[in-house]
Design a protein around this motif. Structure first.
Motif, PDB file in Angstrom:
ATOM      1  N   GLN A   1      59.228  68.652  76.034  1.00  0.00           N
ATOM      2  CA  GLN A   1      60.253  68.947  77.023  1.00  0.00           C
ATOM      3  C   GLN A   1      60.545  67.749  77.928  1.00  0.00           C
ATOM      4  N   TYR A   2      59.466  67.157  78.467  1.00  0.00           N
ATOM      5  CA  TYR A   2      59.696  66.066  79.427  1.00  0.00           C
ATOM      6  C   TYR A   2      59.676  64.687  78.784  1.00  0.00           C
ATOM      7  N   LYS A   3      59.372  64.695  77.464  1.00  0.00           N
ATOM      8  CA  LYS A   3      59.416  63.434  76.704  1.00  0.00           C
ATOM      9  C   LYS A   3      58.572  62.330  77.348  1.00  0.00           C
ATOM     10  N   ILE A   4      57.425  62.724  77.846  1.00  0.00           N
ATOM     11  CA  ILE A   4      56.509  61.699  78.374  1.00  0.00           C
ATOM     12  C   ILE A   4      55.895  60.979  77.175  1.00  0.00           C
ATOM     13  N   ASN A   5      55.903  59.680  77.231  1.00  0.00           N
ATOM     14  CA  ASN A   5      55.351  58.874  76.142  1.00  0.00           C
ATOM     15  C   ASN A   5      53.869  59.215  75.924  1.00  0.00           C
ATOM     16  N   CYS A   6      53.480  59.314  74.662  1.00  0.00           N
ATOM     17  CA  CYS A   6      52.080  59.652  74.356  1.00  0.00           C
ATOM     18  C   CYS A   6      51.124  58.716  75.079  1.00  0.00           C
ATOM     19  N   GLN A   7      51.507  57.429  75.056  1.00  0.00           N
ATOM     20  CA  GLN A   7      50.582  56.433  75.573  1.00  0.00           C
ATOM     21  C   GLN A   7      50.553  56.376  77.092  1.00  0.00           C
ATOM     22  N   TYR A   8      51.396  57.194  77.711  1.00  0.00           N
ATOM     23  CA  TYR A   8      51.291  57.261  79.166  1.00  0.00           C
ATOM     24  C   TYR A   8      49.958  57.890  79.534  1.00  0.00           C
ATOM     25  N   CYS A   9      49.632  58.936  78.812  1.00  0.00           N
ATOM     26  CA  CYS A   9      48.353  59.601  79.086  1.00  0.00           C
ATOM     27  C   CYS A   9      47.227  59.037  78.204  1.00  0.00           C
ATOM     28  N   HIS A  10      47.531  58.885  76.910  1.00  0.00           N
ATOM     29  CA  HIS A  10      46.498  58.353  76.009  1.00  0.00           C
ATOM     30  C   HIS A  10      46.622  56.829  76.013  1.00  0.00           C
ATOM     31  N   ALA A  11      46.255  56.267  77.135  1.00  0.00           N
ATOM     32  CA  ALA A  11      46.640  54.884  77.413  1.00  0.00           C
ATOM     33  C   ALA A  11      45.773  53.865  76.698  1.00  0.00           C
ATOM     34  N   ASP A  12      44.632  54.291  76.146  1.00  0.00           N
ATOM     35  CA  ASP A  12      43.752  53.307  75.522  1.00  0.00           C
ATOM     36  C   ASP A  12      44.110  53.054  74.072  1.00  0.00           C
ATOM     37  N   ALA A  13      45.025  53.871  73.529  1.00  0.00           N
ATOM     38  CA  ALA A  13      45.290  53.777  72.096  1.00  0.00           C
ATOM     39  C   ALA A  13      45.711  52.380  71.683  1.00  0.00           C
ATOM     40  N   ARG A  14      46.429  51.669  72.525  1.00  0.00           N
ATOM     41  CA  ARG A  14      46.948  50.356  72.111  1.00  0.00           C
ATOM     42  C   ARG A  14      45.926  49.243  72.259  1.00  0.00           C
ATOM     43  N   ARG A  15      44.811  49.525  72.902  1.00  0.00           N
ATOM     44  CA  ARG A  15      43.871  48.422  73.125  1.00  0.00           C
ATOM     45  C   ARG A  15      42.452  48.766  72.728  1.00  0.00           C
ATOM     46  N   SER A  16      42.248  49.966  72.214  1.00  0.00           N
ATOM     47  CA  SER A  16      40.870  50.364  71.941  1.00  0.00           C
ATOM     48  C   SER A  16      40.799  51.170  70.662  1.00  0.00           C
ATOM     49  N   GLU A  17      39.577  51.363  70.253  1.00  0.00           N
ATOM     50  CA  GLU A  17      39.310  52.217  69.114  1.00  0.00           C
ATOM     51  C   GLU A  17      39.735  53.646  69.435  1.00  0.00           C
ATOM     52  N   TYR A  18      39.491  54.049  70.679  1.00  0.00           N
ATOM     53  CA  TYR A  18      39.789  55.414  71.092  1.00  0.00           C
ATOM     54  C   TYR A  18      41.169  55.492  71.718  1.00  0.00           C
ATOM     55  N   ALA A  19      41.821  56.655  71.557  1.00  0.00           N
ATOM     56  CA  ALA A  19      43.106  56.840  72.209  1.00  0.00           C
ATOM     57  C   ALA A  19      42.905  57.059  73.701  1.00  0.00           C
ATOM     58  N   GLY A  20      41.795  57.674  74.054  1.00  0.00           N
ATOM     59  CA  GLY A  20      41.513  57.907  75.459  1.00  0.00           C
ATOM     60  C   GLY A  20      42.212  59.140  75.978  1.00  0.00           C
ATOM     61  N   LEU A  21      41.570  59.794  76.909  1.00  0.00           N
ATOM     62  CA  LEU A  21      42.190  60.924  77.584  1.00  0.00           C
ATOM     63  C   LEU A  21      42.526  60.464  78.985  1.00  0.00           C
ATOM     64  N   PRO A  22      43.573  61.057  79.559  1.00  0.00           N
ATOM     65  CA  PRO A  22      43.895  60.652  80.926  1.00  0.00           C
ATOM     66  C   PRO A  22      42.778  61.069  81.871  1.00  0.00           C
ATOM     67  N   SER A  23      42.525  60.231  82.846  1.00  0.00           N
ATOM     68  CA  SER A  23      41.554  60.608  83.862  1.00  0.00           C
ATOM     69  C   SER A  23      42.153  61.749  84.676  1.00  0.00           C
ATOM     70  N   VAL A  24      41.290  62.484  85.320  1.00  0.00           N
ATOM     71  CA  VAL A  24      41.777  63.615  86.111  1.00  0.00           C
ATOM     72  C   VAL A  24      42.716  63.109  87.201  1.00  0.00           C
ATOM     73  N   SER A  25      42.415  61.931  87.707  1.00  0.00           N
ATOM     74  CA  SER A  25      43.273  61.415  88.775  1.00  0.00           C
ATOM     75  C   SER A  25      44.672  61.095  88.249  1.00  0.00           C
ATOM     76  N   ARG A  26      44.740  60.703  86.970  1.00  0.00           N
ATOM     77  CA  ARG A  26      46.068  60.438  86.417  1.00  0.00           C
ATOM     78  C   ARG A  26      46.876  61.737  86.317  1.00  0.00           C
ATOM     79  N   CYS A  27      46.218  62.811  85.911  1.00  0.00           N
ATOM     80  CA  CYS A  27      46.900  64.106  85.874  1.00  0.00           C
ATOM     81  C   CYS A  27      47.403  64.457  87.273  1.00  0.00           C
ATOM     82  N   MET A  28      46.522  64.210  88.231  1.00  0.00           N
ATOM     83  CA  MET A  28      46.859  64.601  89.606  1.00  0.00           C
ATOM     84  C   MET A  28      47.960  63.722  90.168  1.00  0.00           C
ATOM     85  N   GLY A  29      48.134  62.544  89.573  1.00  0.00           N
ATOM     86  CA  GLY A  29      49.225  61.666  90.015  1.00  0.00           C
ATOM     87  C   GLY A  29      50.545  62.410  90.045  1.00  0.00           C
TER      88      GLY A  29
END
Lengths: 444, 192, 983
Positions: B46-74
């Motif tokens: 719906q809001y078309k938020i880029n995957c890597q906005y939240c899974h921000a480690d995917a481009r630089r790490s083995e893991y995609a990463g989950l957003p930190s709670v503080s990022r959600c709260m942002g």
């Protein structure tokens, strides 16, 4: 004692004698069954323990990554040779003396191959993935490595087992029918199903003969191929003492040698037990003993070749390996092998010995021991002193692998003991064939 | 006559078994219950938020990463702060506790799947994870199963289930053949 | 500790799969608030200092998801230049030791340690201290620490000063005080100089095990390798005098086996020859030298020491003509009663041959010079015994184990009403402590350490503490302030934390070193670099007239029997490494014994005693007796019995338990001018009848004509080098086409000439690749799991063999015998020339290892990787060390060297980010990275200009078992042997 040559059995005698072996086991039979069953249970428990705790439970190490399991594997495959040889090759050559022993020998073949087939599984570090050796389409898009002798083994042994079982079952058909006719009640029903509707009509006999002949022709080359393939497990490797073109004939000959010894071990006690003097005659013993003697002489020739090539090659690794085997920790096993396989069978030059069952029995047991140690000497001392001095070492068996190896004998014997009580251990039909036809006999 | 009936029944049963296997293999996967009813459909769809906005480690790490709670709260300090699920989130944040998300996509321990080279090669997230932006609840049937192997044997093979080795290899081979990529096909690239 | 707890602590945002694949739903715990620079899955590196011995090498710690998974040398650090020794590599197992003290403990009335809260423990200590201060009894407080040459030492001194405590005793079991004393005598300078091995042309060592433990072994190894390597036709020579064939002796071009305790005589004889033949350097004060040595009889010395007079003369000439040479001496093993005289003679030798100021440099003095003397330690012990000490703080010292039993330190401890130990591992001393306040591990701490003048390494917490430990500095500040009843910011202990104190100290350093730079910038840079270092000018020194008290003998007078030669272990140092399973499992380089301790008994004596290898022998001196299994040695001097120090712990965790005996029990306690005399007693040996077979993975040291480790004479090597000839490589015809390598072909070269056998690579490999530890029985039975092993081969006469060290690992053969035999392609050849092993494909037929002529494959006989298994090799918290990039192997699979495939993948990935190909230096294998002598070079053989390619074309290159036609990707370089001393 009944002497076989004195009295010519009749068709009815054959039926009575052979089918008579099937009914009502004696207490001694149950006794033997329970002893063998206990040993087998111990072996199964040992294997379970090994799967649970890891391969470390067996005394293997670097450099002896293989030890008693592969020794026993090769040994049992070897045993599994005599049966096919007797039934198929001798059948094709119309060697009539085969008829009374071939059934036992064939059963031995099937059970020995079944025993041998267990060992690669017992031996594998992750036996639960052993099916990866089979070529089947899978999600991993992976095939087995067809360059590996172990994959050849899979094909060789499964083919051999299949052909042996089919050949064996086909040979049983008329006999099963004979038992069906001689039995009543539920037994009759079971044998009836197994007999596959055999009525003994001319048409059936015609087809049967053709099928049997074809199968014999199919099985014959397998006798040579299976053990050759097994020998390539060693010959294809780099290890000093293994890497030799001698191995295929060497192994095949050893297999026949030990196979006939095992045939003797099985049929000599069957004679008094089931009163089969009329069918397993001194002539049979003599013929088998002669074969053992010949194969032993051939084997001795191979032993000499093996030592000679190791020395004459000038290859330091080969020489050091042979010298070590003959003089160091495992020298006893090395010389035991020569004693049992090259010296002991020489007594069979005497005809008296060839028809003297106790002597034959002792010789056969020694030959079996010798042949087991022949494989042991190839594997354990062979690996113990190979290219790299850093890792040279001595293998010590543990309780686990000892129990499993002994258990494999129990497994073989339990199958065999079971077999002789449900199936005729002497071919009724073929024995009858060797007898004079009743129509031509005025007394009948 | 009785015999023929028996054979017929057995054949039917076998057929039914195969059908049910085939069905179960293609069935919608069960999605695990998550501590917060997070919807990818709302965020990514719906809001078309880029995957890597939240899974921000995917481009630089083995893991995609989950957003930190503080990022959600942002965002969620203000956005939809009154909804019960967001209040759950706020509770985690206030208690300084991580959210115990349940893992959906998983490969065995002996498989090293690095996100980074795939992002570098511009493989879309959906290629492996499916149309996540349409899923309110994410679930997946991944990994090997015997069913598929059996179907394979019977010649009824669908393409491999996602996140199995054959499926990875298939994609690598296709990409190398069609797009001249250099996707590795060495076993040890993933299994080391 | 469970994995999940850990992730809560460090707060990584995704769960790296560490062990197995659990069926239960796996949780992923994201961070609440992410730290700035931590990306899960990407390693960050933090610099610190290795504190496994006082050499003070710089380290960088690889942090993954908040935990340190690997230690490497700090490439910028002037001491070790990026490399580490075996003990440094094993430092992680101190951090993650399963026996670590998990929180403060207080012993109750029954003597059992009970956990207490930190506040309570600190309050308890502060009250006791306050009571003493109030009564003006500060002198009854004593502090016993290890050598702390940085801020922590200064803080503790300040703390002691504020409380009126006794002067702190900085106790190091090996403090080389004889060198220091000799410097005072000869040069009037109370210091241990810096030895520049790389600048010498001839190194003459009197028992100094400079490649093993002596002063700064990593730096020395690097210097030695440079000195010794054949480069541009020149190669230095190394001569070693010692009764035992130590690893250092084995690396020498000439090993001179002298009678134990005759080092001083030999040094004097050398001086005599030099002076007689006029070989001394110009400007040397001849009169002073003559006066010092008197008129020794070289012939008599030759007889006494068992070293022929010709040898003495030859060595004297070699050293004198080296210009510069370097004479070093006084390893622990040869520290006798006359140790100071030995060192005086050696100083004089250096002086006479003009080495002082060139290879022997005062100025950049070693930190060892700051350690307290043995006499100081004895004085403290005596005060304790007399009941003069009320509170004793023990900080990272284990005197109960490292002092001779005759000092009765343990008994003295019992006279102290309050013993406070800051040990974070239980040890023999903390066993006697009433209060245990576990300090952080150095990798969790702030701090600094100065190994020599001009170099200060900075330590920072490289990860959050594993357990509830607290920094000793913080505790001392807090307790001290409570005891003094002063508030934070006021009084003599005004700092809030030790970190504040450290920063304040570094402000001073900043003012001195970088006056213009803002402190924050300086601090950041120092943290990143790992400290500060600057050149310290060599201080000119002048020899003073000395008279050697030459009547003194090395050993106790009048005693009979073989001399005890007890020496620090390469693996355990003074015993502090014994609780690390990696170190226990790494075989000793010379004897190849793993997991145990032994008494090395000369073969002749063993025959007389009718002792075989592994028989238990009772070894008695006038001061004590121990029992050890015998190791029969052909090369040890017949008048010696050698026992390594470091084993025989009673309370040092599970891995150190029941591992032989502590030879220090045999030593006298009496101090000598050179400190504790290690070589001073003679022994009586008796066979006990018991047996304790040793675990020796190497079946034989005899290569049996297989030429695995090869050598070439110096002259021939020189010729080859001049000609640049590549040796005729045997071509092995094949029916298969040659393999093609589209991009890279990985390969390696190993210089047998540089390999000193130190085993650092063995442990680096274990750490990098999650190789399990299997225990003594399995090692003894040929089931060790080392992917890389250091083989020791010997040639020549058994009593005086030539030793060759050969690192053996998977050769990554081009025509690999293991590959065709694998039925399931678990072993296969990659397109980059690696012989790969796919663990999860392996069914465990073990055919590959039968067929591998090198036997470098390792089978998982037991389930080392599963926590449910009885063979689990990683008890908590050891799993935290596991490299997340490498699979922990399962039961029943084969494994082996991968040439650090995970590093290759990582290196290629980084290069691809930058859009280029991998070049030299992008990828270092773990073994190569840590090698102190840089004997290992890894690289792309496809690129003819890569270093590995160039080295592999060396005329000294060869392949092990080349005649088998396996075409290994590893090229060995033959050792260059000298004819030195062979005629």
């Amino acid at each position: 004692m009944r002497r076989d040559d004195a009295h010519q059995p009749t068709y009815a005698d054959v039926n009575r004698d052979v089918i008579g072996t099937l009914w009502t086991p004696s207490p001694a039979y149950f006794g033997w069954m329970s002893i063998v069953g206990l040993i087998l249970t111990a072996g199964i428990l040992a294997w379970t323990w090994q799967i649970y705790i890891g391969m470390g439970a067996a005394g293997k190490r670097t450099p002896q990554n293989w030890a008693m399991y592969i020794t026993s594997f090769v040994f049992w495959i070897g045993i599994g040779h005599a049966g096919t040889l007797i039934s198929a090759i001798l059948y094709l050559f119309r060697a009539r003396w085969r008829t009374s022993i071939y059934r036992g020998a064939e059963a031995m073949t099937v059970f020995a191959v079944m025993t041998a087939g267990l060992f690669p599984l017992i031996h594998a570090g992750r036996m639960w993935f052993a099916y990866w050796l089979l070529p089947y389409p899978n999600q991993r898009y992976l095939w087995p490595n067809f360059r590996s002798p172990l994959v050849w083994d899979v094909f060789a042994i499964s083919t051999y087992l299949t052909i042996s079982v089919v050949f064996f079952s086909v040979g049983l058909l008329p006999d099963i029918a004979a038992i069906r006719d001689a039995s009543t009640g539920w037994k009759r029903k079971i044998y009836g199903v197994l007999a596959l509707g055999w009525e003994g009509t001319d048409r059936q006999w015609r087809h049967y003969r053709r099928a049997y002949g074809l199968l014999a022709a199919l099985a014959t080359p397998l006798v040579l191929s299976v053990h050759s393939v097994v020998s390539w497990d060693f010959a294809m490797a780099l290890v000093p003492g293994w890497h030799s073109t001698l191995f295929a004939p060497f192994f095949v000959d050893g297999a026949i040698f030990s196979g006939f010894a095992m045939v003797l071990v099985l049929i000599i006690p069957m004679r008094p037990l089931f009163n089969l003097y009329a069918y397993i005659t001194n002539r049979h013993l003599d013929a088998i003993a002669k074969l053992i003697l010949v194969t032993s002489l051939v084997l001795t020739y191979f032993y000499v070749c093996e030592a000679f090539t190791a020395w004459y090659s000038g290859d330091h690794f080969e020489r050091a390996s042979l010298f070590w085997k003959a003089t160091r920790n495992y020298a006893w096993a090395f010389w035991l092998q020569y004693f049992c396989n090259s010296l002991v069978p020489l007594v069979l030059f005497s005809r008296r010995a060839r028809i003297h069952p106790p002597t034959l029995y002792v010789v056969s047991i020694l030959v079996l021991i010798g042949m087991w140690f022949e494989r042991f000497n190839i594997i354990v001392p062979g690996l113990g002193h190979d290219f790299y001095p850093y890792t040279w070492g001595i293998y010590y068996p543990t309780l686990t692998d000892t129990l499993i190896v002994i258990g494999s004998f129990a497994w073989f014997f339990i199958l065999f003991l079971g077999f002789i009580k449900v199936m005729p251990s002497v071919s009724i039909v073929e024995v009858k064939e060797t007898l004079p036809h009743p129509l031509k006999d005025p007394h009948h | 006559m009785r015999r023929q009936v028996g054979v017929g029944v057995a054949t039917l049963a076998l057929f039914a078994a195969i059908l049910s296997l085939a069905h179960s293999a293609g069935a919608q996967p069960a999605a695990p219950a998550q501590p917060i009813a997070f919807s990818h459909q709302i965020h990514a769809g719906q809001y078309k938020i880029n995957c890597q906005y939240c899974h921000a480690d995917a481009r630089r790490s083995e893991y995609a990463g989950l957003p930190s709670v503080s990022r959600c709260m942002g965002c969620h300090k203000i956005t939809a702060a009154d909804r019960p699920e967001i209040q759950k989130l706020a509770a985690f944040f206030n208690e300084k506790k991580p959210i115990p998300w349940v893992r959906v996509f998983k490969v065995p321990e002996y498989v090293h799947f690095p996100h980074k080279p795939h992002v570098r090669a511009e493989v879309t997230c959906q290629t492996c994870h499916g149309p996540v932006e349409t899923m309110a609840v994410v679930g997946a049937t991944t990994g090997q199963n015997l069913t598929n192997d059996l179907l394979n044997l019977l010649g009824l093979a669908r393409s491999s289930t996602p996140l199995t080795m054959g499926w990875c290899v298939e994609c690598h081979t296709t990409m190398n053949a069609t797009k001249q990529t250099k996707a590795p096909l060495e076993c040890v690239v993933c299994h080391h | 500790m469970k994995r999940r707890d850990f992730f809560k602590i460090v707060g990584a945002s995704t769960a790296a799969a560490m062990t197995g694949c659990a069926r239960s739903p796996e949780q992923i715990l994201p961070l609440v608030i992410p730290p700035d620079n931590l990306v899960p899955g990407v390693a960050s590196w933090f610099s610190s200092v290795c504190r496994e011995c006082p050499a003070g090498c710089g380290v960088v710690a690889r942090n993954r998801e908040g935990r340190i998974v690997k230690l490497e040398g700090n490439p910028d650090h002037p001491v070790n230049r990026g490399t580490l020794c075996i003990r440094g590599q094993a430092g992680l197992q101190g951090l993650y030791n399963p026996d670590r003290v998990r929180g403060p403990l207080r012993r109750d009335a029954s003597g059992a340690p009970k956990p207490v809260a930190w506040e309570e423990a600190e309050k308890f200590l502060a009250e006791r201290l306050a009571a003493l201060i109030k009564d003006k009894q500060g002198r009854r407080i004593a502090v016993l620490t290890q050598l702390e040459s940085g801020s922590l030492g200064r803080l503790m001194d300040a703390w002691g000063g504020a409380l009126g405590a006794r002067r702190r005793v900085a106790y190091e079991p090996f403090n080389y005080e004889a060198v220091r004393a000799a410097s005072r005598v000869v040069f009037g300078r109370d210091a241990i100089p810096d030895y520049a091995f790389e600048d010498a042309n001839v190194v003459l060592s009197f028992g100094a095990d400079f490649l093993e433990t002596w002063l700064s072994p990593v730096a020395h190894a690097r210097g030695f390798a440079r000195m010794h390597a054949l480069a541009h036709g020149r190669a230095g020579t190394s001569i070693h005098v010692e009764p035992r064939l130590s690893m250092t002796a084995a690396n020498a071009d000439e090993w001179i086996r002298n009678t134990p305790g005759t080092e001083r005589l030999l040094a004097v004889a050398l001086l005599k020859v030099i002076l007689d033949e006029g070989l001394q350097a110009p400007g040397v004060d001849l009169a002073a030298l003559r006066g010092a040595i008197g008129a020794p009889d070289v012939g008599a010395i030759a007889r006494q020491s068992g070293v022929p007079a010709e040898t003495i003369k030859r060595v004297a000439r070699a050293l004198a003509k080296a210009k510069p040479g370097l004479a070093v001496g006084g390893g622990v093993a040869v520290t006798g009663i006359d140790a100071v005289d030995v060192q005086v003679a050696i100083h004089l030798l250096n002086y006479a041959t003009g080495n002082v100021g060139r290879t022997v440099r005062f100025g950049p003095d070693s930190a060892f010079g700051k350690a307290s003397s043995y006499a100081d330690v004895l004085a403290l012990t005596e005060s304790m015994r007399r009941g003069e000490i009320e509170v004793l703080l023990v900080v990272h010292a284990n005197p109960v184990f490292t002092l001779p039993a005759t000092t009765a330190f343990a008994d003295a401890l019992k006279k102290v009403p309050l013993v406070v130990s800051f040990a974070n591992q239980p040890d023999e001393t903390s066993e006697h402590a009433h209060l245990i306040l576990p300090d952080l591990h150095p990798l969790e701490s702030w701090g600094d350490f100065s190994p020599r003048e001009g170099v200060v390494g900075l330590m920072q917490p490289t990860m959050a503490p594993v357990f509830g430990s607290r920094a000793v500095g913080d505790v001392l500040i807090a307790v001290g302030r409570q005891a003094l009843r002063s508030a934070e910011g006021k009084g003599p202990l005004r700092w809030a934390t030790f970190q504040d104190y450290l920063k304040e100290q570094w402000r001073g350093i900043a003012r001195e070193v970088a006056p213009g730079t803002p402190f924050d910038q300086f601090w950041e840079e120092a943290l990143r670099r790992g400290g500060v270092w600057r050149g310290v000018p060599t201080v000119p020194v002048k020899a003073q007239p000395v008279a050697m008290a030459s009547k003194r003998t090395a050993t106790e007078d009048g005693a009979q029997g073989p001399t005890l030669l007890t020496y620090p272990s390469l693996r355990f140092y003074d015993g502090r490494g014994a609780n690390k399973p990696w170190l226990q499992e790494a075989p000793d380089s010379m004897t190849q014994v793993a997991w145990d301790s032994w008494a090395e008994i000369p073969a002749e004596r063993a025959r007389t005693l009718q002792v075989r290898q592994g028989d238990l022998v009772r070894i008695a001196s006038p001061h004590g007796a121990i029992e050890l299994p015998a190791y029969i040695s052909e090369s040890l001097h017949p008048d010696a019995v050698a026992i390594p120090i470091g084993q025989g712990h009673t309370r040092y965790g599970r891995y150190a338990k029941d591992r032989g005996a502590n030879p220090l029990a045999l030593l006298p306690q009496a101090p000598t001018p050179g400190g504790l005399a290690f070589l001073s007693v003679r022994l009586t040996l008796t066979k006990t009848g018991g047996r304790r077979p040793l675990a020796i993975p190497q079946a034989t040291a005899n290569q049996d004509e297989r030429e695995l480790a090869q050598h070439v004479g110096l002259t021939a090597a020189r010729e080859l080098e001049l000609r640049g000839a590549v040796p005729e490589k045997a071509s092995h015809p094949s029916m298969y086409p040659d393999l093609k390598y589209p991009e890279y072909r990985w390969g390696m070269t190993i210089d047998v000439d540089s390999c000193i056998g130190c085993q650092a690579c063995v442990i680096a490999c274990k750490a990098e690749n999650n190789v399990p530890v299997v225990g003594k029985e399995q090692v003894a039975y040929g089931r060790d799991m080392h992917w890389l092993r250091i083989e020791r081969w010997q040639e020549g006469p058994p009593h005086h063999p030539d030793t060759l060290f050969l690192p053996m690992l998977c050769q990554h053969c081009e025509v690999a015998p293991c590959e065709p035999v694998c039925p399931v392609f678990a072993s296969y050849h990659t397109q980059e020339g690696l012989n790969a092993q796919v663990y999860n494909r392996c069914v465990g037929t073990r055919y590959c290892n039968n067929n591998c002529p090198y036997h470098v494959r390792r089978f998982n006989w037991w389930d080392y990787g599963s926590p449910a298994s009885s063979s689990y090799a990683f008890p908590d918290p050891l799993p935290l060390q596991l490299n997340p990039d490498v699979t922990v192997r399962q039961l029943g699979v084969m494994e082996k060297c991968t040439m650090c495939i995970q590093r290759i993948i990582g290196g290629k990935d980084r290069a691809r980010d930058e859009g280029r190909k991998v070049t030299d230096g992008d990828i270092l294998t773990a073994c190569q990275q840590t090698c102190p002598t840089q004997a290992i070079v890894f690289g792309n053989l496809k690129d003819p200009s890569s270093r590995a390619s160039r080295v592999s074309r060396s005329p000294r290159g060869y392949h092990v078992l080349d005649e088998l036609g396996t075409r290994p990707a590893i090229t060995y370089l033959k050792k260059v042997t000298r004819d030195h001393g062979k005629t």
